[in-house]
Design an enzyme around this catalytic site. Structure first.
Site, short mmCIF file in Angstrom:
data_model
loop_
_atom_site.label_atom_id
_atom_site.label_comp_id
_atom_site.label_asym_id
_atom_site.label_seq_id
_atom_site.Cartn_x
_atom_site.Cartn_y
_atom_site.Cartn_z
N TYR A 452 -27.96 46.37 -25.75
CA TYR A 452 -29.28 46.59 -26.35
C TYR A 452 -29.32 47.94 -27.06
CZ TYR A 452 -34.29 46.35 -27.11
OH TYR A 452 -35.53 46.32 -27.70
N SER A 532 -33.06 41.07 -30.43
CA SER A 532 -34.06 42.00 -30.95
C SER A 532 -33.35 43.27 -31.45
CB SER A 532 -35.09 42.31 -29.86
OG SER A 532 -36.23 42.91 -30.40
N ASP A 616 -41.70 33.73 -34.34
CA ASP A 616 -41.41 35.09 -33.88
C ASP A 616 -42.22 36.07 -34.72
OD1 ASP A 616 -40.46 37.49 -33.00
OD2 ASP A 616 -38.35 36.97 -33.14
N HIS A 651 -40.43 35.19 -29.97
CA HIS A 651 -39.41 36.20 -29.72
C HIS A 651 -38.62 35.93 -28.45
CE1 HIS A 651 -37.64 39.95 -30.96
NE2 HIS A 651 -37.88 40.53 -29.79
#
Length: 681
Positions: A452, A532, A616, A651
């Site tokens: 991430y 993301s 999203d 999302h």
């Protein structure tokens, strides 16, 4: 591969004298018929490819078997009842139950009834102090926008459905008469799913009245902020308001609700640091802050003198990041030590009482409850420890198992360990590697790296049946705690932001090279996955080190770094990214790594399966659309470049179980097939 034709247009933007082409700008229009036809055409190509993988259905069946067990949340108390969520196995949405003491549980709210296809979900519920009223939020198709339904809990009778289109909002009850919530005005340009939202506003809604009559409490043009949230202290004496313009740093405001003339007063107006009032004892406030303490600390002050110069340190900063919670008149300091939990119990004067004995290295969550509780619940998990709920008796420092996981998994056949590798600039970075015991380090094992690296998000160990379905095939699952995250506090976060964002990518690359050097895998068997901001990370891997990875899974990624802030709440991410308008230096830095812009012709890129969803409204699908179109055009190798676009999904939150299973099955089938491996049933 033959891909759908993607029309190119002549559009260019001028950034500090540099002209940047944007030939796929038209894909940003999510309401156009041409975009919808492009989505259908891309999905057709993707599904045709996936349908030819011989073991795709076997993987889906195995995932369905693994996930078919009862799942429970931690119990929580509201009024006279104890509530908990339960999924009987493969239900699309978890169901909320309640029970009186040791009585039989009864169904309270079933989100599976919200829509026929189960794509509407429960995005939150809040109870009034005495538990007699509840207001819950319904999200449709995974959108961040929600509508609110208010009920009488004793009977389930609906008494209000007036509040609609709220976003990034909690619900904070004041008595049984009404509640606070936050929302934006509808976007002036573009659709509700992609249009830019700017000013957040806090309102008070009196149950049974029209939403148009709701009182504006804070925000809008009066105090323009991008994110505003509200909470009441448990005794309902204080309204606490948090206001921010980005995803990092916030102001705090306070209103004494017992004073008919009480005004909203400033507690702290520092937008650069993070602050939360998480407890009060009468007029004494307990605040979690990283002001002058990058790893966080707990301070106290009187509500009559709330500003920072009056704060007194109660629990001092340590070398580990703290997340405090309260229950039963105690403070629980949950520390992250090298990406694993350590939990200490303090009294309200800051005296250490106990360290909670945890089962091992992993993640403990919970330790919160009402003021008068004698016992609390927490969940412990790791990559090889299925989520287990424990009951904790505070006075006795006694922990007992409350509910074990019912998953069919034997952890004795697997191992999960932490290593440290050295990044490009010499920084030591931790990584947890999980695999079957007895793994042969011959470089022939399929490996999946997940990352991430942003927004101070910490990746701590958590059990996942989808990961189990990969490692039981001899796979290696590796999660590096790269910079940009919050594992080592705000300094670690800042080291992966703006003009230091490349550190995030360098850390991930170094982790991949470590796995290869140590014999866990090789480039022809290595995959990168992230969603993301993690999708941006994977996009950067595709661009910067295409030869290092065989497979790439960028999910709902931020791929156009020059225009991300033009959509929905994207401008709030500028603390981490900066924007192309900030300066010539910032523009050039973003342009250099922006996945949409940094792709080049004549390069053999990894086999790539891009995933996104049409609803999203966090990271609009146009990011993935443009990246897919550009990558399909420029791919010079034989590896496929596909995009999988889910319909009526967002999302990620609230996605039905069936949809989740199919997406994971498609990813694992794509991975094994692209690596030339078979799937062992």
């Amino acid at each position: 591969m033959r891909y759908p034709d993607t029309r190119k247009v002549q559009i260019e933007d001028n950034y500090f004298g540099t002209l940047v082409q944007d030939p796929y700008r038209w894909l940003e229009d999510d309401e156009s018929q041409e975009t919808k036809e492009w989505v259908d055409a891309q999905n057709a190509v993707t599904q045709d490819f996936l349908s030819q993988i011989p073991f795709r259905n076997e993987i889906r069946e195995r995932l369905s078997t693994l996930m078919d067990y009862e799942k429970f949340s931690r119990p929580f108390k509201e009024g006279a009842y104890t509530y908990f969520y339960k999924n009987s196995g493969l239900q699309n949405q978890p169901v909320l139950y309640r029970q009186l003491e040791d009585g039989e549980p009864e169904l309270f709210l079933d989100p599976n009834t919200f829509s026929e296809d189960a794509t509407s979900s429960l995005s939150g519920i809040s109870f009034s102090k005495d538990g007699s009223r509840a207001a819950y939020k319904i999200s449709t198709g995974g959108s961040d926008w929600s509508d609110v339904v208010t009920i009488i809990t004793a009977t389930g009778e609906e008494i209000d459905r007036e509040v609609k289109d709220i976003k990034f909002s909690d619900i904070a009850w004041r008595g049984n008469e009404g509640f606070y919530y936050s929302t934006y005005d509808k976007p002036l340009e573009g659709s509700q799913l992609s249009g830019r939202t700017a000013l957040h506003s806090l309102y008070y809604h009196r149950v049974g009245t029209a939403q148009e009559e709701d009182e504006l409490v804070f925000g809008a043009e009066q105090t323009p902020r991008r994110y505003i949230s509200a909470a009441l202290t448990e005794d309902e004496r204080y309204l606490v308001i948090s206001a921010a313009n980005s995803t990092s740093g916030n102001e705090l405001y306070l209103q004494d609700l017992t004073d008919p003339n009480g005004k909203i007063v400033t507690v702290v107006d520092n937008l650069e640091k993070n602050h939360t009032i998480f407890y009060n004892q009468a007029s004494r406030l307990y605040i979690h802050t990283d002001l002058n303490a990058p790893n966080g600390c707990v301070v106290t002050t009187e509500a009559s003198e709330p500003s920072p110069e009056n704060w007194k340190v109660l629990i001092a900063e340590t070398e580990n990041v703290i997340s405090p919670s309260t229950g039963g008149g105690r403070i629980f300091a949950n520390y992250i030590r090298d990406a694993s939990s350590v939990v200490l119990q303090y009294d309200l004067k800051g005296n250490l009482e106990h360290e909670i004995t945890l089962p091992g290295l992993g993640t403990a969550t919970g330790f919160d409850g009402k003021e008068k509780e004698k016992e609390l619940y927490y969940t412990f998990t790791s990559y090889v420890y299925p989520p287990t709920i424990f009951r904790y008796v505070m006075e006795e420092n006694k922990t007992v198992v409350f509910r074990k996981s019912g998953v069919d998994f034997d952890p004795s056949g697997y191992e999960s360990g932490r290593v440290f590798f050295t990044s490009k600039d010499g920084t030591k970075v931790p990584m947890i590697i999980t695999h079957k015991k007895g793994l042969v380090l011959d470089g022939e094992n399929p490996a999946l790296m997940y990352g991430y690296g942003g927004f101070s998000v910490s990746l701590t160990p958590a059990f996942s049946t989808s990961v189990v379905s990969f490692i039981e095939q001899g796979g290696v699952y590796a999660v590096p705690n790269i910079r940009g995250g919050g594992e080592y506090g705000e300094k670690w976060h800042l080291a992966g932001t703006k003009l230091q964002k490349q550190n995030v990518f360098d850390d991930f690359i170094a982790g991949a090279e470590f796995l290869i050097d140590q014999g866990f895998t090789s480039s022809k068997y290595l995959a990168a996955m992230g969603g993301s901001n993690g999708g941006l990370l994977v996009g950067a891997m595709v661009v910067q080190r295409p030869e290092l990875f065989k497979v790439a899974f960028p999910a709902v990624g931020v791929m156009d770094m020059l225009r991300y802030h033009q959509f929905t709440a994207g401008a709030g991410w500028s603390f981490d990214y900066g924007t192309a308008e900030d300066s010539k230096q910032m523009f050039e830095y973003l342009l250099n790594y922006s996945p949409v812009h940094a792709l080049k012709g004549g390069v053999s890129y990894p086999a790539t399966l891009i995933t996104t969803a049409d609803h999203d409204d966090r990271v609009v699908p146009a990011h993935s659309f443009k990246f897919a179109a550009q990558l399909q055009e420029l791919q010079s190798g034989e590896n496929p470049v596909l995009i999988r676009i889910e319909k009526n999904a967002g999302h990620g939150a609230g996605k039905p179980t069936g949809m989740v299973i199919q997406e994971i099955a498609d990813k694992w089938a794509f991975l094994f097939y692209a690596m030339g491996l078979s799937y062992v049933k």
